[in-house]
Design a protein around this motif. Sequence first.
Motif, PDB file in Angstrom:
ATOM      1  N   VAL A  15       6.574 -22.798  -8.140  1.00 34.40           N
ATOM      2  CA  VAL A  15       7.947 -22.280  -8.230  1.00 34.40           C
ATOM      3  C   VAL A  15       7.903 -20.825  -8.701  1.00 34.40           C
ATOM      4  O   VAL A  15       6.887 -20.355  -9.197  1.00 34.40           O
ATOM      5  CB  VAL A  15       8.808 -23.090  -9.240  1.00 34.40           C
ATOM      6  CG1 VAL A  15       9.102 -24.465  -8.730  1.00 34.40           C
ATOM      7  CG2 VAL A  15       8.156 -23.147 -10.606  1.00 34.40           C
ATOM      8  N   LYS A  16       9.044 -20.159  -8.533  1.00 40.10           N
ATOM      9  CA  LYS A  16       9.178 -18.780  -9.019  1.00 40.10           C
ATOM     10  C   LYS A  16      10.112 -18.785 -10.227  1.00 40.10           C
ATOM     11  O   LYS A  16      11.165 -19.426 -10.195  1.00 40.10           O
ATOM     12  CB  LYS A  16       9.762 -17.897  -7.913  1.00 40.10           C
ATOM     13  CG  LYS A  16       9.964 -16.451  -8.332  1.00 40.10           C
ATOM     14  CD  LYS A  16      10.241 -15.540  -7.130  1.00 40.10           C
ATOM     15  CE  LYS A  16      11.647 -15.684  -6.626  1.00 40.10           C
ATOM     16  NZ  LYS A  16      11.979 -14.705  -5.568  1.00 40.10           N
ATOM     17  N   ILE A  17       9.713 -18.092 -11.288  1.00 41.01           N
ATOM     18  CA  ILE A  17      10.537 -18.008 -12.498  1.00 41.01           C
ATOM     19  C   ILE A  17      11.086 -16.587 -12.609  1.00 41.01           C
ATOM     20  O   ILE A  17      10.352 -15.615 -12.454  1.00 41.01           O
ATOM     21  CB  ILE A  17       9.702 -18.341 -13.751  1.00 41.01           C
ATOM     22  CG1 ILE A  17       9.323 -19.827 -13.764  1.00 41.01           C
ATOM     23  CG2 ILE A  17      10.445 -17.979 -15.030  1.00 41.01           C
ATOM     24  CD1 ILE A  17       8.380 -20.211 -14.894  1.00 41.01           C
ATOM     25  N   LEU A  18      12.379 -16.467 -12.865  1.00 36.06           N
ATOM     26  CA  LEU A  18      13.006 -15.166 -13.101  1.00 36.06           C
ATOM     27  C   LEU A  18      13.621 -15.162 -14.489  1.00 36.06           C
ATOM     28  O   LEU A  18      14.345 -16.096 -14.852  1.00 36.06           O
ATOM     29  CB  LEU A  18      14.104 -14.895 -12.059  1.00 36.06           C
ATOM     30  CG  LEU A  18      13.655 -14.825 -10.593  1.00 36.06           C
ATOM     31  CD1 LEU A  18      14.855 -14.784  -9.668  1.00 36.06           C
ATOM     32  CD2 LEU A  18      12.777 -13.616 -10.352  1.00 36.06           C
TER      33      LEU A  18
ATOM     34  N   SER B 213       6.967 -25.191 -19.477  1.00 39.38           N
ATOM     35  CA  SER B 213       6.044 -24.673 -20.496  1.00 39.38           C
ATOM     36  C   SER B 213       5.788 -23.176 -20.292  1.00 39.38           C
ATOM     37  O   SER B 213       5.613 -22.422 -21.253  1.00 39.38           O
ATOM     38  CB  SER B 213       4.724 -25.451 -20.482  1.00 39.38           C
ATOM     39  OG  SER B 213       4.111 -25.358 -19.214  1.00 39.38           O
ATOM     40  N   THR B 214       5.816 -22.718 -19.027  1.00 41.63           N
ATOM     41  CA  THR B 214       5.607 -21.293 -18.754  1.00 41.63           C
ATOM     42  C   THR B 214       6.802 -20.479 -19.233  1.00 41.63           C
ATOM     43  O   THR B 214       6.657 -19.411 -19.847  1.00 41.63           O
ATOM     44  CB  THR B 214       5.361 -21.064 -17.244  1.00 41.63           C
ATOM     45  OG1 THR B 214       4.250 -21.872 -16.838  1.00 41.63           O
ATOM     46  CG2 THR B 214       5.052 -19.611 -16.947  1.00 41.63           C
ATOM     47  N   ARG B 215       8.012 -20.990 -18.959  1.00 40.60           N
ATOM     48  CA  ARG B 215       9.229 -20.323 -19.482  1.00 40.60           C
ATOM     49  C   ARG B 215       9.156 -20.205 -21.007  1.00 40.60           C
ATOM     50  O   ARG B 215       9.463 -19.159 -21.577  1.00 40.60           O
ATOM     51  CB  ARG B 215      10.470 -21.155 -19.133  1.00 40.60           C
ATOM     52  CG  ARG B 215      11.104 -20.777 -17.837  1.00 40.60           C
ATOM     53  CD  ARG B 215      12.385 -21.582 -17.622  1.00 40.60           C
ATOM     54  NE  ARG B 215      12.756 -21.534 -16.234  1.00 40.60           N
ATOM     55  CZ  ARG B 215      13.385 -20.517 -15.667  1.00 40.60           C
ATOM     56  NH1 ARG B 215      13.716 -19.464 -16.379  1.00 40.60           N
ATOM     57  NH2 ARG B 215      13.684 -20.543 -14.377  1.00 40.60           N
ATOM     58  N   GLN B 216       8.790 -21.326 -21.653  1.00 45.43           N
ATOM     59  CA  GLN B 216       8.713 -21.337 -23.116  1.00 45.43           C
ATOM     60  C   GLN B 216       7.659 -20.350 -23.621  1.00 45.43           C
ATOM     61  O   GLN B 216       7.847 -19.690 -24.636  1.00 45.43           O
ATOM     62  CB  GLN B 216       8.386 -22.754 -23.628  1.00 45.43           C
ATOM     63  CG  GLN B 216       9.550 -23.728 -23.548  1.00 45.43           C
ATOM     64  CD  GLN B 216      10.780 -23.230 -24.284  1.00 45.43           C
ATOM     65  OE1 GLN B 216      10.722 -22.822 -25.439  1.00 45.43           O
ATOM     66  NE2 GLN B 216      11.916 -23.240 -23.609  1.00 45.43           N
ATOM     67  N   CYS B 217       6.537 -20.251 -22.904  1.00 45.01           N
ATOM     68  CA  CYS B 217       5.478 -19.324 -23.286  1.00 45.01           C
ATOM     69  C   CYS B 217       6.022 -17.895 -23.320  1.00 45.01           C
ATOM     70  O   CYS B 217       5.830 -17.168 -24.298  1.00 45.01           O
ATOM     71  CB  CYS B 217       4.308 -19.435 -22.309  1.00 45.01           C
ATOM     72  SG  CYS B 217       3.030 -18.191 -22.578  1.00 45.01           S
ATOM     73  N   TRP B 218       6.737 -17.504 -22.243  1.00 43.18           N
ATOM     74  CA  TRP B 218       7.283 -16.137 -22.214  1.00 43.18           C
ATOM     75  C   TRP B 218       8.372 -15.950 -23.260  1.00 43.18           C
ATOM     76  O   TRP B 218       8.407 -14.927 -23.941  1.00 43.18           O
ATOM     77  CB  TRP B 218       7.817 -15.819 -20.804  1.00 43.18           C
ATOM     78  CG  TRP B 218       6.709 -15.454 -19.874  1.00 43.18           C
ATOM     79  CD1 TRP B 218       6.099 -16.246 -18.953  1.00 43.18           C
ATOM     80  CD2 TRP B 218       6.027 -14.193 -19.818  1.00 43.18           C
ATOM     81  NE1 TRP B 218       5.082 -15.574 -18.323  1.00 43.18           N
ATOM     82  CE2 TRP B 218       5.020 -14.297 -18.824  1.00 43.18           C
ATOM     83  CE3 TRP B 218       6.164 -12.984 -20.500  1.00 43.18           C
ATOM     84  CZ2 TRP B 218       4.160 -13.239 -18.508  1.00 43.18           C
ATOM     85  CZ3 TRP B 218       5.304 -11.934 -20.180  1.00 43.18           C
ATOM     86  CH2 TRP B 218       4.321 -12.065 -19.200  1.00 43.18           C
TER      87      TRP B 218
END
Length: 310
Positions: free
Chosen positions: A178-181, A285-290
């Motif tokens: 997926v792509k996260i913005l 988890s990637t969103r939370q990391c950023w």
Amino acid sequence: TERDATSWSKSKLKEVLVGLVVEGEAGRCEISDLKQVEGEASCNSRKGKLIFFYEWNLRLSWKGTVKESGEKHKGSVEIPNLSEENEVDDTEINVSKKKGEGDVLKDLMRTEGTTKVREALRDYLKALKTEFTLGMILPTRAAVGQELAAERKLTGNTMQDSISPQSLDIVGVKIPTVKILMREVFNSPADELYSVFTTKELVQKFSKCPAVIEAEKGGRLQMFDGCVSGEYAELVPSQRIVLKWRCRSWPDEHYATVTLNFKGMAAQTELQLECRGVPVANEDSTRQCWKKQYFEGIRALLQQSKDNTE
């Protein structure tokens, strides 16, 4: 190949079901325990396709409080046959309550509760088909070549230049991504915020860990005790940084492309983040990391240096 998903499934079912809260006008209920988990699950990879088998008999405990009287009641939820033969919507879910009053809670669990339990079961199945299966399908070199050829056809050869013959030699694991913005505004000018991402001392300050920061094209990047690694692909001072970026928990050799755009606005900077190629199972988890590791740490560092200056 076949992988046994039984013990993974038991902990996943517990994770998605226990702690589930149901609230309504009648009161509040919560799934307090997974009392019984009988069954098995597995996944087969045949000719590049994944085939799932699962069969579960589940019994959950719930407890609740009636809004008006404050009375507490307990009961159970039984799911006698969760299997690939039935859609989740058709799966039987039986709600019962220990004797006595409090039928309003039983009704709440039977309506809202059943809906929430079905949602949780869907989450389990989605995770079984994405998170658990990472790395199970290894596409052949020929298959990848065919896919690229098909993509070129679709896009009218526009991809021709970007694909070199060598790229077919390195075939990673094919996984859904997926792509996260994300957008964040920081109280600092763009050049200052840019330097926080490219200066080893500042990275170590906000991350509170030793780091490897080689801020040049092709330079290495390693942060948070090796939990995050990659390399710098493009650097435009005070404007843009492009990274080849990954988390340690991701499948081996899988990288996302992270683009950081710095938009200066008077004394503030809007940071626009685009993260392409994040494994579906690691989106949250990637969103939370950023958000937690990067942005909150950077905000605290900028505030600290502002206080010191004042």
